[in-house]
Design a protein around this motif. Structure first.
Motif, PDB file in Angstrom:
ATOM      1  N   LEU A  51       0.832  -1.200   0.000  1.00  0.00           N
ATOM      2  CA  LEU A  51       0.000   0.000   0.000  1.00  0.00           C
ATOM      3  C   LEU A  51       0.872   1.257   0.000  1.00  0.00           C
ATOM      4  O   LEU A  51       1.755   1.414   0.830  1.00  0.00           O
ATOM      5  N   ARG A  52       0.615   2.152  -0.951  1.00  0.00           N
ATOM      6  CA  ARG A  52       1.346   3.420  -1.020  1.00  0.00           C
ATOM      7  C   ARG A  52       0.570   4.471  -0.233  1.00  0.00           C
ATOM      8  O   ARG A  52      -0.606   4.712  -0.513  1.00  0.00           O
ATOM      9  N   LEU A  53       1.243   5.103   0.717  1.00  0.00           N
ATOM     10  CA  LEU A  53       0.567   6.022   1.627  1.00  0.00           C
ATOM     11  C   LEU A  53       1.125   7.431   1.494  1.00  0.00           C
ATOM     12  O   LEU A  53       2.343   7.622   1.356  1.00  0.00           O
ATOM     13  N   SER A  54       0.217   8.403   1.563  1.00  0.00           N
ATOM     14  CA  SER A  54       0.642   9.786   1.696  1.00  0.00           C
ATOM     15  C   SER A  54       0.977  10.046   3.159  1.00  0.00           C
ATOM     16  O   SER A  54       0.669   9.229   4.039  1.00  0.00           O
ATOM     17  N   PHE A  55       1.602  11.195   3.428  1.00  0.00           N
ATOM     18  CA  PHE A  55       1.925  11.529   4.813  1.00  0.00           C
ATOM     19  C   PHE A  55       0.656  11.634   5.657  1.00  0.00           C
ATOM     20  O   PHE A  55       0.611  11.158   6.799  1.00  0.00           O
ATOM     21  N   ALA A  56      -0.396  12.241   5.085  1.00  0.00           N
ATOM     22  CA  ALA A  56      -1.659  12.393   5.810  1.00  0.00           C
ATOM     23  C   ALA A  56      -2.277  11.036   6.125  1.00  0.00           C
ATOM     24  O   ALA A  56      -2.795  10.814   7.228  1.00  0.00           O
ATOM     25  N   ASP A  57      -2.225  10.110   5.158  1.00  0.00           N
ATOM     26  CA  ASP A  57      -2.778   8.773   5.385  1.00  0.00           C
ATOM     27  C   ASP A  57      -1.979   8.027   6.455  1.00  0.00           C
ATOM     28  O   ASP A  57      -2.554   7.347   7.313  1.00  0.00           O
ATOM     29  N   ALA A  58      -0.656   8.156   6.407  1.00  0.00           N
ATOM     30  CA  ALA A  58       0.189   7.487   7.399  1.00  0.00           C
ATOM     31  C   ALA A  58      -0.110   8.017   8.799  1.00  0.00           C
ATOM     32  O   ALA A  58      -0.205   7.247   9.761  1.00  0.00           O
ATOM     33  N   ARG A  59      -0.272   9.326   8.924  1.00  0.00           N
ATOM     34  CA  ARG A  59      -0.589   9.915  10.227  1.00  0.00           C
ATOM     35  C   ARG A  59      -1.937   9.425  10.730  1.00  0.00           C
ATOM     36  O   ARG A  59      -2.091   9.097  11.922  1.00  0.00           O
ATOM     37  N   SER A  60      -2.923   9.349   9.835  1.00  0.00           N
ATOM     38  CA  SER A  60      -4.253   8.864  10.233  1.00  0.00           C
ATOM     39  C   SER A  60      -4.196   7.407  10.666  1.00  0.00           C
ATOM     40  O   SER A  60      -4.870   7.005  11.626  1.00  0.00           O
ATOM     41  N   LEU A  61      -3.388   6.614   9.991  1.00  0.00           N
ATOM     42  CA  LEU A  61      -3.259   5.210  10.363  1.00  0.00           C
ATOM     43  C   LEU A  61      -2.581   5.048  11.717  1.00  0.00           C
ATOM     44  O   LEU A  61      -2.921   4.149  12.492  1.00  0.00           O
TER      45      LEU A  61
END
Length: 306
Positions: free
Chosen positions: A72-82
């Motif tokens: 899964l390729r994640l943006s910084f915002a997605d990584a923070r939410s996860l």
């Protein structure tokens, strides 16, 4: 094929399409309750913290192997939410298992349901919604150790269950932020983060006992029953059931948990406690039925994550 033959066969097909997802979700609820009941048997050896670490850690391994989230390729915002999603998931599991040290399984689940129920009702504007609020408050009032008609449960256990309820509400909020990601991969990453959150508590509580082969084998069964199998069955149900039907059936979890606690752990509830569970179940079902009109606001009880 003649209409007389096609009719009964079509009806059987529709019935099968209905029974399959309902059976899958009920199986998920039973599996989760049974797995949690067996997990409680590990408390004398590992403590609640060690049991949480074993269950969440092994669940994370299973989910990572199943979904391979590294793709899964994640943006910084997605990584923070996860990270937030997984942190809350870990805290919720730890607090829930801590509550089980002193209060029965079904009551802990019922109290925990107040979190997502409150989140769903916070946007309520219709008079009928206040009836569900009153029903939920009545149920909680019968359970909380406030004297009077309350069942006199251990205050620390109740506080932990209420903490888990708050975490469940936050879990829904943060889960919605990662809702656009692949569901299996997001849960695998979230569960891995949860394992990192609870691990220090588990190591401090149980130490090297976590590596005992016999305990690991039992923990693997607990992880499968309380995470891997329920999650798989819920995916089957979600693909075929409306959110409203899913929420109504999920509302039965406190009652199923109480039955599992009685059959596996010998936990007996008083009539007052059964009435309290009934009030919370009715409030959850009622909110689910009348609250489907609010779905466009993005608030729902969601899947039980414990």
């Amino acid at each position: 094929m003649s209409p007389t033959i096609r009719g009964p066969m079509a009806a059987q097909g529709v019935l099968a399409e209905t029974l399959l997802p309902v059976g899958a979700l009920l199986g998920s609820i039973v599996s989760l309750s049974v797995g949690t009941s067996f997990a409680k048997r590990l408390f004398p050896m590992l403590g609640a913290e060690g049991t949480t670490t074993l269950r969440v850690g092994l669940s994370a391994v299973m989910l990572v192997l199943l979904w391979r989230p590294w793709r899964l390729r994640l943006s910084f915002a997605d990584a923070r939410s996860l990270v937030l999603y997984g942190t809350v998931l870990g805290a919720m599991n730890l607090l829930f298992y801590l509550s089980l040290r002193t209060i029965p399984l079904g009551l802990a689940i019922a109290i925990e349901f107040s979190g997502p129920l409150a989140l769903a009702l916070v946007v309520s504007r219709k008079p009928i919604d206040f009836a569900w609020i009153g029903c939920a408050i009545l149920g909680l009032g019968l359970l909380l150790p406030l004297g009077g008609l309350s069942s006199g449960l251990d205050p620390v256990g109740v506080a932990c269950a209420l903490g888990a309820a708050v975490c469940w509400a936050l879990y829904i909020v943060f889960g919605q932020r990662v809702g656009h990601l692949h569901g299996g991969c997001a849960v695998a990453i979230g569960m891995s983060m949860a394992a990192l959150v609870v691990m220090p508590f588990g190591i401090a509580s149980a130490g090297v006992a976590l590596l005992d082969p016999a305990i690991l084998g039992f923990g693997l069964a607990v992880a499968a029953l309380s995470s891997a199998l329920p999650y798989t069955l819920e995916i089957v149900a979600l693909q075929r059931l409306s959110k409203q039907s899913f929420g109504v059936l999920l509302s039965l979890e406190p009652a199923v948990g109480s039955l599992a606690g009685f059959m596996i752990l010998g936990e007996r509830l008083t009539p007052t406690e059964w009435i309290a569970i009934l009030c919370i179940v009715v409030a959850s079902i009622g909110n689910t039925i009348t609250g489907h009109r609010r779905r466009n606001r993005g608030v729902a009880v969601g899947v039980s994550p414990v």
